[in-house]
Design an enzyme around this catalytic site. Structure first.
Site, PDB file in Angstrom:
ATOM      1  N   CYS A 127      33.608  70.723  82.243  1.00 10.39           N
ATOM      2  CA  CYS A 127      32.532  71.700  82.046  1.00 10.39           C
ATOM      3  C   CYS A 127      31.792  71.400  80.740  1.00 10.39           C
ATOM      4  O   CYS A 127      31.091  70.413  80.645  1.00 10.39           O
ATOM      5  CB  CYS A 127      33.127  73.114  82.092  1.00 10.39           C
ATOM      6  SG  CYS A 127      31.885  74.392  82.350  1.00 10.39           S
ATOM      7  N   HIS A 152      36.632  73.345  87.269  1.00 17.31           N
ATOM      8  CA  HIS A 152      37.734  73.594  86.339  1.00 17.31           C
ATOM      9  C   HIS A 152      39.091  73.352  87.011  1.00 17.31           C
ATOM     10  O   HIS A 152      39.691  74.305  87.535  1.00 17.31           O
ATOM     11  CB  HIS A 152      37.682  75.041  85.845  1.00 17.31           C
ATOM     12  CG  HIS A 152      36.595  75.308  84.861  1.00 17.31           C
ATOM     13  ND1 HIS A 152      36.726  75.043  83.523  1.00 17.31           N
ATOM     14  CD2 HIS A 152      35.346  75.809  85.030  1.00 17.31           C
ATOM     15  CE1 HIS A 152      35.601  75.374  82.888  1.00 17.31           C
ATOM     16  NE2 HIS A 152      34.743  75.841  83.785  1.00 17.31           N
ATOM     17  N   GLU A 179      41.824  72.997  85.573  1.00 14.52           N
ATOM     18  CA  GLU A 179      42.886  73.715  84.835  1.00 14.52           C
ATOM     19  C   GLU A 179      43.007  75.161  85.301  1.00 14.52           C
ATOM     20  O   GLU A 179      43.981  75.833  84.975  1.00 14.52           O
ATOM     21  CB  GLU A 179      42.609  73.637  83.319  1.00 14.52           C
ATOM     22  CG  GLU A 179      41.595  74.627  82.754  1.00 14.52           C
ATOM     23  CD  GLU A 179      40.135  74.247  82.997  1.00 14.52           C
ATOM     24  OE1 GLU A 179      39.873  73.346  83.836  1.00 14.52           O
ATOM     25  OE2 GLU A 179      39.246  74.864  82.367  1.00 14.52           O
TER      26      GLU A 179
END
Lengths: 774, 234
Positions: free
Chosen positions: B86, B203, B205
């Site tokens: 990002c 994302h 994560e």
């Protein structure tokens, strides 16, 4: 205990250039003659111009709670898990595993009416600071919003700006916005409501209170510099909006989420290392309120030298510095031995800090401008002796009349096809999916979001435990308008149902009480009754009020908003594997109704659609059965018997069923439901629309494996609640079907989905971002 | 195997990235501070999401000039593994470690939702744990995620197999409807020429645990662990 000064405090002399305090100037500052006399009594003399400004801000409705304090005393604020009740920056409850949840809701209505983007953004910023100054890390935001009809360009502009403002601020700081509500009604025309709630977590044993102590301790101003923005914001929030309100734009502050993020990290680091004695946001009434309130809690005095406050503009007067509401500023008290370490942490985060004063022992709020004394006010007088009012309260006869309206005849005579009404209700902006809104919010940052927006309540995991937190905001202003007491109860009960639907035990609430001008008897009646109803419901459900905010004067030239006491409720799920969601999951599952079919139409979205009016009585509410309903849901969730659970609210049973079917657009399912009078005798004489769209309270639609139905019914019987089978979840091709006697109402899944999901985007695309007054 | 996660002022996915590293590694991630001049000998660097320095000018435009970034550039140029997620992707483009740029979304609005991306390349240190063509469900959350580059650059990225992730629909088609931000050719992630630097807008994560709705992001971190482990013994 406030130490009594031995000698009379020195008197500040008029400051050259400051206006002379005249009766006209006093009135301009919003102080009544009586209030001014009290100021004179407290001081034992006439105030200076600076002191007048200080009193005006601290005794504004916004800061002083002068019209609400007496009524709020009726709310329960204590409970076994309450760690911090009202009176601090935020409330806190123990949620187990050594964790405290710190939470609060606050309004930013008037700034948002004038400048929607910054008004909403700074509302988010302010509530965030209230949470992290308690030593809690913010983990979630919720927003409760009200606007006028989306058919008008001005309202679309406000809605768009508010959503962008909330999004840009929260997204940048990195706090997920996980739940909320948006209603549209003409009653909020020109006076939208923007309430922001923040939830944080802290270790239960390390909550921080904003209590100034330690005579001689330095007081530091931290964060952004002080500018001329937001001067008298607290006073602005305490007036009705008029035709000239646009001229108030300079009273709206500008937010800087980046600085907020730095403040957040620096504050938590400072508190974790035990480097500060007390810290408070410079929110409404700026340095004046943070300094004097911290001193009041500590029973000390405080001295501020405005010449040492870092400013953004040259030649700011003490008056301006004291009343500025520039954002992202904090006032902190530290011990001298820790000052260097404090500065080191702030420097690490690139934050400016200046010693601007010290804690004193004389109980005075003393303001210097270099050598010159410009204000010298007893702290107790300023903070605790703000006058309180019990205004005359009298119900509006027109509303009493409205309650008696016949709601069944319009339903019985409604010649529109029920399926069309059903589709239109799914597309009504207050009911339709708010995906357009929440996709503009970061909902998953922080990696705690188990369930974000779109369900009955949001669920966030509690780091390192099996527990999860659930949270929701709720209030239907129409009910409160028609029947303030019931409406207040319903707001609490609906929040509890929403938490129960996800399998959470309701713990406590924070409230944001949005009302019109309390000096009008019909408004004060609404306020007293609604708060009374809330208190009753909170006592019945065991959910104390740990804090909140009162916002009066929500009136525009077209009148007052609906009384809107928004409830923000927190609950706990003992094991996140017990969490329940609202969408149907499996074809063939049984659909059950917990509660009665009912058919009350007063204040309903359906009646508004048919007649264009908000009439009738608010639905009845039974607190004891709500308490049982919560117990039942918790037990069913814990046993993992449910595949879904969804509360029946606006739009009634038909809308709740449809929402469950189309909740997951990739897993669309249909259903067949039969409101057979043999099973549901209460449905016998009600007109069909009342059965479908009535908003009777205390009902939850659940789905489960057919094999589990008997056990669920037995559990319901044990707690003494009706539980009857409505029908089954079907394949999508079957569509959404509700049979009542020989009549079958049917809606295609695609049609329902498109009505529900496309309604708000389609309305918002109409004019893009243009501001028109149409 | 030591993975460093950089914290810039305004980073807000740094803790999430560290949590993700802990889920795949026995070793704690190394906390790297933007004002430092040392990468502390890490084997890989993650530039996390957020709004570094507020990003009031343009995503990653200021972060590029931070003291630690010059170390990151040197590290990348000498073959070190760098993953930008990002805001990290934006920084890598701003720092010219990756070609192209990330523009404001074509909707002109911030967008956060779960999207699907297809793994286009598995011979990278960031995707070697995936099978090719696998479709991942991961969240996105950005307002400047529209990937752009000139046609020649795009062609070269495609020809060299440097387009690592592409936005697709449930059926695996890189359709316009599946493109959440107007990215050229539905590009969601790319590598540099040498293959040791990757930027991606989604994302991973946030997609590491089933309780949060998806575990599909796990492979990115597992790949990095596998690739960057100095010694592999079996």
């Amino acid at each position: 205990m406030t130490p009594v000064p031995v000698n009379p405090p020195p008197v500040p002399l008029p400051r050259p250039g400051d206006p002379k305090v005249t009766p006209a100037l006093v009135r301009e500052h919003g102080l009544s003659d009586d209030e001014y006399r009290r100021v004179q009594d407290i001081l034992g003399r006439e105030p200076t111009y600076t002191e007048l400004g200080v009193f005006s801000a601290m005794w504004s409705e916004h800061c002083g709670y002068k019209s609400s304090r007496l009524v709020l005393r009726g709310l329960p604020t204590d409970g076994p898990h309450v760690l911090q009740g009202p009176g601090e920056n935020a409330g806190a409850v123990d949620v187990g595993d050594g964790y405290a949840v710190v939470f609060k809701i606050e309004s930013h209505n008037h700034p948002s009416a004038v400048e929607p983007y910054q008004g909403a953004a700074t509302g988010v910023g302010g509530i965030l600071r209230d949470i992290f100054t308690m030593g809690a890390r913010p983990i979630a935001m919720l927003d409760s919003l009200r606007f006028g009809s989306l058919d008008k360009g001005r309202n679309r502009y406000l809605f768009d700006g508010v959503v962008r403002g909330i999004g840009d601020y929260g997204n940048c700081v990195g706090i997920p916005t996980v739940a909320g509500e948006v209603y549209f009604d003409d009653a909020y025309e020109a006076n939208p409501l923007v309430n922001a709630m923040c939830v944080g977590i802290a270790r239960a044993d390390s909550l921080v209170r904003a209590v100034a102590s330690g005579v001689g301790n330095p007081v530091l101003a931290v964060g952004s510099r002080t500018g001329r923005d937001g001067i008298h914001g607290a006073t602005f929030a305490s007036e009705e909006l008029g035709d000239d309100t646009q001229d108030s734009r300079p009273q709206v502050q500008v937010g800087d989420p980046f600085t907020e993020k730095l403040l957040l990290e620096a504050t938590l680091e400072l508190l974790e290392r035990g480097l500060v004695v007390a810290i408070q946001d410079m929110g409404a009434a700026g340095v004046t309120s943070s300094a004097s309130e911290m001193a009041a809690r500590g029973g000390t005095g405080i001295e501020i030298d405005v010449a040492r406050v870092p400013v953004r503009q040259a030649a700011m007067t003490p008056y301006e510095i004291l009343l500025s509401e520039s954002q992202e500023r904090m006032l902190l008290v530290a011990e001298p031995k820790n000052e260097a370490a404090v500065r080191e942490v702030l420097e690490k985060w690139d934050l400016e800090a200046e010693v601007v004063g010290r804690v004193t022992d004389d109980g005075q709020f003393r303001v210097l401008e270099g050598e010159r004394l410009v204000a010298n006010i007893p702290v107790t007088g300023l903070v605790n002796e703000c006058p309180v009012y019990d205004h005359p309260a009298l119900e509006s006869p027109a509303v009493a009349e409205l309650r008696k309206s016949d709601t069944r005849t319009p339903a019985a005579q409604d010649d529109a096809a029920p399926s069309r009404r059903w589709r239109d209700l799914l597309a009504a902006p207050s009911i339709a999916s708010k995906r357009w809104v929440y996709e503009q919010y970061d909902t998953s940052v922080g990696t705690r979001t188990v369930r974000g927006p779109g369900g009955d309540a949001a669920i966030l995991r509690l780091d390192g435990t099996r527990r999860a937190l659930a949270m929701t905001t709720d209030c239907n202003g129409r009910y409160v308008y028609l029947n303030p007491k019931r409406g207040g109860m319903i707001a609490v009960c609906e929040a509890a149902r929403n938490l129960a639907c996800v399998g959470a035990r309701p713990l406590a609430i924070t409230n944001c009480l949005n009302f019109g001008n309390p000096e009008k008897p019909e408004i004060y009646h609404q306020f007293k009754e609604a708060v009374g109803g809330m208190g009753d419901a909170c006592r019945a459900l065991g959910t104390p009020v740990t804090g909140g905010n009162v916002s009066f004067y929500n009136e525009s030239p077209t009148g007052a908003v609906y009384p809107t006491p928004v409830v923000g409720m927190i609950g706990v799920i003992e094991d996140f594997d017990h969490a329940v969601t609202s969408g149907f999951k499996v074809e063939g599952d049984a659909i059950l109704l917990l509660g009665a079919v009912g058919g009350e139409l007063g204040g309903s979205e359906y009646l508004k659609a048919v007649t264009g009016e908000v009439t009738g009585n608010a639905p009845a509410v039974d607190l004891e059965s709500h308490r049982r309903l919560v117990e039942l849901m918790l037990s069913l969730a814990e046993k993992r018997w449910l595949h879904s659970a969804h509360d029946c609210a606006e739009g009634g049973l038909a809308v709740a069923l449809a929402e469950s079917a189309i909740r997951d657009p990739e897993l669309s399912l249909g259903f067949s439901v039969d409101l057979d009078p043999a099973t549901f005798p209460e449905s016998e004489d009600a007109p069909l629309p009342a059965l479908l769209f009535g908003e009777t309270q205390g009902r939850i639609v659940v789905s489960a494996e057919p094999a589990a139905v008997e056990s669920i019914a037995a559990e319901a019987e044990r707690v003494g609640l009706p539980c009857r089978r409505l029908g089954s979840v079907t394949a999508k091709e079957n569509g959404l079907q509700i049979a009542v006697g020989t009549q079958v109402v049917r809606l295609g899944v695609e049609e329902a989905s498109s009505a529900y999901y496309d309604s708000i985007p389609a309305r918002m695309e109409r004019t893009g971002r243009a501001e028109d007054s149409g | 195997m030591r993975i460093g996660v950089v914290t810039f002022p305004g980073s807000n996915c740094d803790d999430d990235a560290r949590r993700a590293v802990r889920l795949v590694s026995d070793e704690d991630p190394v906390y790297l501070w933007h004002k430092s001049h040392s990468l502390e000998g890490v084997d890989a660097v993650i530039l996390p999401g957020g709004f570094s320095y507020g990003d009031y000018l343009r995503g990653g435009a200021i972060a590029r000039f931070s003291p630690l970034m010059s170390e990151v550039v040197e590290f990348a140029e000498s073959g070190g593994y760098v993953l930008g997620i990002c805001n990290g992707f934006q920084m890598l483009c701003e720092a010219h470690l990756l070609p192209g740029a990330l523009m404001k979304n074509d909707t002109l609005r911030f967008v956060c939702k779960h999207v699907r991306i297809r793994v286009e390349q598995t011979d990278t240190p960031f995707t070697c744990a995936y099978e090719e063509g696998r479709i991942l469900r991961t969240p996105i959350a950005h307002s400047e995620g529209g990937y752009v580059a000139d046609a020649e650059t795009l062609d070269r990225l495609e020809a060299d197999g440097r387009v690592v992730f592409r936005y697709v629909d449930a059926g695996g088609v890189a359709s316009e409807a599946a493109n959440p931000n107007g990215s050229a050719r539905n590009i969601a992630g790319i590598t540099n020429e040498r293959g040791n630097v990757m930027g991606m807008m989604p994302h991973p994560e946030r997609a590491m645990e089933s309780i949060l709705g998806s575990t599909d992001g796990m492979g990115v971190f597992e790949s990095l662990m596998r690739a960057a482990s100095p010694v592999v013994t079996r």
